[in-house]
Motif scaffolding. Sequence first.
Motif, PDB file in Angstrom:
ATOM      1  N   LYS A 145       0.851  -1.191   0.000  1.00 47.18           N
ATOM      2  CA  LYS A 145       0.000   0.000   0.000  1.00 47.18           C
ATOM      3  C   LYS A 145       0.887   1.241   0.000  1.00 47.18           C
ATOM      4  CE  LYS A 145      -3.608   2.299   2.755  1.00 47.18           C
ATOM      5  NZ  LYS A 145      -4.446   2.202   3.962  1.00 47.18           N
ATOM      6  N   ALA A 146       0.446   2.274  -0.692  1.00 41.03           N
ATOM      7  CA  ALA A 146       1.197   3.537  -0.702  1.00 41.03           C
ATOM      8  C   ALA A 146       0.214   4.694  -0.717  1.00 41.03           C
ATOM      9  CB  ALA A 146       2.108   3.622  -1.907  1.00 41.03           C
ATOM     10  N   SER A 147       0.538   5.754  -0.019  1.00 45.20           N
ATOM     11  CA  SER A 147      -0.333   6.921  -0.015  1.00 45.20           C
ATOM     12  C   SER A 147      -0.044   7.837  -1.189  1.00 45.20           C
ATOM     13  CB  SER A 147      -0.180   7.700   1.291  1.00 45.20           C
ATOM     14  OG  SER A 147       1.149   8.160   1.428  1.00 45.20           O
ATOM     15  N   SER A 148       1.148   7.721  -1.765  1.00 45.93           N
ATOM     16  CA  SER A 148       1.517   8.552  -2.905  1.00 45.93           C
ATOM     17  C   SER A 148       2.225   7.683  -3.930  1.00 45.93           C
ATOM     18  CB  SER A 148       2.434   9.705  -2.480  1.00 45.93           C
ATOM     19  OG  SER A 148       2.901  10.405  -3.614  1.00 45.93           O
ATOM     20  N   LEU A 149       1.601   7.525  -5.090  1.00 42.58           N
ATOM     21  CA  LEU A 149       2.190   6.661  -6.104  1.00 42.58           C
ATOM     22  C   LEU A 149       3.264   7.368  -6.911  1.00 42.58           C
ATOM     23  CD1 LEU A 149      -0.963   4.782  -7.419  1.00 42.58           C
ATOM     24  CD2 LEU A 149       0.835   3.921  -5.938  1.00 42.58           C
ATOM     25  N   TYR A 195      -4.897  -1.210  -0.242  1.00 46.54           N
ATOM     26  CA  TYR A 195      -4.165  -2.461  -0.130  1.00 46.54           C
ATOM     27  C   TYR A 195      -4.351  -3.275  -1.406  1.00 46.54           C
ATOM     28  CZ  TYR A 195      -3.847  -1.489   4.862  1.00 46.54           C
ATOM     29  OH  TYR A 195      -3.588  -0.917   6.074  1.00 46.54           O
ATOM     30  N   ASN A 196      -3.266  -3.631  -2.036  1.00 46.98           N
ATOM     31  CA  ASN A 196      -3.300  -4.495  -3.219  1.00 46.98           C
ATOM     32  C   ASN A 196      -2.555  -5.780  -2.915  1.00 46.98           C
ATOM     33  OD1 ASN A 196      -4.567  -2.778  -5.400  1.00 46.98           O
ATOM     34  ND2 ASN A 196      -2.910  -1.423  -4.781  1.00 46.98           N
ATOM     35  N   HIS A 197      -3.095  -6.879  -3.408  1.00 47.39           N
ATOM     36  CA  HIS A 197      -2.428  -8.169  -3.246  1.00 47.39           C
ATOM     37  C   HIS A 197      -1.765  -8.545  -4.562  1.00 47.39           C
ATOM     38  CE1 HIS A 197      -2.148 -12.645  -3.059  1.00 47.39           C
ATOM     39  NE2 HIS A 197      -1.750 -12.373  -1.831  1.00 47.39           N
ATOM     40  N   TYR A 198      -0.456  -8.849  -4.487  1.00 44.94           N
ATOM     41  CA  TYR A 198       0.321  -9.206  -5.661  1.00 44.94           C
ATOM     42  C   TYR A 198       0.803 -10.644  -5.509  1.00 44.94           C
ATOM     43  CZ  TYR A 198       0.547  -4.102  -5.896  1.00 44.94           C
ATOM     44  OH  TYR A 198       0.221  -2.778  -5.925  1.00 44.94           O
ATOM     45  N   ALA A 199       0.733 -11.396  -6.598  1.00 44.00           N
ATOM     46  CA  ALA A 199       1.228 -12.772  -6.566  1.00 44.00           C
ATOM     47  C   ALA A 199       1.810 -13.134  -7.920  1.00 44.00           C
ATOM     48  CB  ALA A 199       0.103 -13.741  -6.206  1.00 44.00           C
ATOM     49  N   ILE A 200       2.918 -13.834  -7.889  1.00 42.76           N
ATOM     50  CA  ILE A 200       3.478 -14.402  -9.105  1.00 42.76           C
ATOM     51  C   ILE A 200       3.807 -15.849  -8.796  1.00 42.76           C
ATOM     52  CG2 ILE A 200       5.851 -13.678  -8.585  1.00 42.76           C
ATOM     53  CD1 ILE A 200       6.166 -13.205 -11.633  1.00 42.76           C
ATOM     54  N   GLU A 201       3.453 -16.726  -9.721  1.00 40.66           N
ATOM     55  CA  GLU A 201       3.692 -18.137  -9.469  1.00 40.66           C
ATOM     56  C   GLU A 201       4.054 -18.853 -10.776  1.00 40.66           C
ATOM     57  OE1 GLU A 201       0.152 -19.770  -7.825  1.00 40.66           O
ATOM     58  OE2 GLU A 201      -0.805 -20.041  -9.774  1.00 40.66           O
ATOM     59  N   ARG A 202       4.777 -19.952 -10.621  1.00 33.82           N
ATOM     60  CA  ARG A 202       5.088 -20.795 -11.765  1.00 33.82           C
ATOM     61  C   ARG A 202       4.460 -22.162 -11.553  1.00 33.82           C
ATOM     62  NH1 ARG A 202      11.205 -21.468 -13.658  1.00 33.82           N
ATOM     63  NH2 ARG A 202      11.407 -22.664 -11.713  1.00 33.82           N
ATOM     64  N   TYR A 203       3.705 -22.590 -12.550  1.00 35.28           N
ATOM     65  CA  TYR A 203       3.016 -23.871 -12.507  1.00 35.28           C
ATOM     66  C   TYR A 203       3.212 -24.576 -13.847  1.00 35.28           C
ATOM     67  CZ  TYR A 203      -0.864 -27.226 -12.379  1.00 35.28           C
ATOM     68  OH  TYR A 203      -1.619 -28.371 -12.423  1.00 35.28           O
ATOM     69  N   ASN A 204       3.908 -25.719 -13.829  1.00 31.90           N
ATOM     70  CA  ASN A 204       4.174 -26.473 -15.056  1.00 31.90           C
ATOM     71  C   ASN A 204       4.796 -25.593 -16.139  1.00 31.90           C
ATOM     72  OD1 ASN A 204       3.255 -28.846 -13.954  1.00 31.90           O
ATOM     73  ND2 ASN A 204       1.225 -28.732 -14.890  1.00 31.90           N
ATOM     74  N   ASN A 205       5.805 -24.819 -15.752  1.00 30.75           N
ATOM     75  CA  ASN A 205       6.568 -23.964 -16.666  1.00 30.75           C
ATOM     76  C   ASN A 205       5.790 -22.762 -17.196  1.00 30.75           C
ATOM     77  OD1 ASN A 205       8.847 -25.632 -16.447  1.00 30.75           O
ATOM     78  ND2 ASN A 205       8.159 -26.928 -18.142  1.00 30.75           N
ATOM     79  N   ASN A 206       4.641 -22.489 -16.623  1.00 30.95           N
ATOM     80  CA  ASN A 206       3.897 -21.273 -16.960  1.00 30.95           C
ATOM     81  C   ASN A 206       3.924 -20.337 -15.754  1.00 30.95           C
ATOM     82  OD1 ASN A 206       2.932 -21.928 -19.645  1.00 30.95           O
ATOM     83  ND2 ASN A 206       1.628 -23.453 -18.657  1.00 30.95           N
TER      84      ASN A 206
END
Length: 232
Positions: A145-149, A195-206
């Motif tokens: 979260k940030a108050s000033s982008l 509040y933002n939720h960020y996710a990065i994942e690798r599944y079967n090479n994707n």
Amino acid sequence: FTGSTYNYYAIDELRVSDVVRYIKDFTPPTVAYTKGLPLGTFLINNTVEAFNQHNIFAGEGLEIVPFVPEGGNDEHTTFLLDCDNEIVDSSQNAIAITTATGTPTYEASVNNFGEAMCYKNGSLGFGNAKAFNFEGDFTIDFWAKASSLEDCNGDIYFSDGSGTYGFAFGGGMLDISIPADDGTFVPVEVEADTYNHYAIERYNNNMTFFLNGTPQETLVSTSVLAYTSINF
């Protein structure tokens, strides 16, 4: 993360996992990650207890069922920065801080859930080659979260000794530089004071990037990502 106040990015519940946590659209977590209860824990007459001899001889009419809470901090969690009482790795690895400049801080006044979020005036590094060696599937997720982008400037990055890769915030955008076989992720806009939720994942090479539970882009990723540390 730079800046000595919340006016810059703050983070909460930063988790690294050696499994896939999400497959498609999902609802981001609504509670802080906690450790699950040990094996042998049961719900006995709607009360969480360990099953033992006392229960056996307590009389008839007991309703006994296994109890498995949604903890989020489990055997597949290789790193967890929850910021609840101090800035430490709360995973089973308990990775120590290896480098630090400035003053790491956690603050309850801007917490998402749990007890606090953290921001930093300086930098912080945790080193553990085994925990950050992604040979197959993995997930990295966190809240920010940030108050000033426009003024924000922060990074969450992994190092392999020769380069750094990860997430870079700046000018209202999030740039992802984790290597893929067929290019790089397109930077995404992030919403101010939310509040933002960020996710990065690798599944079967994707490898897929999710913003607030919605997939944004998928790239092919087949390489071993052999990192030795995570830094902020």
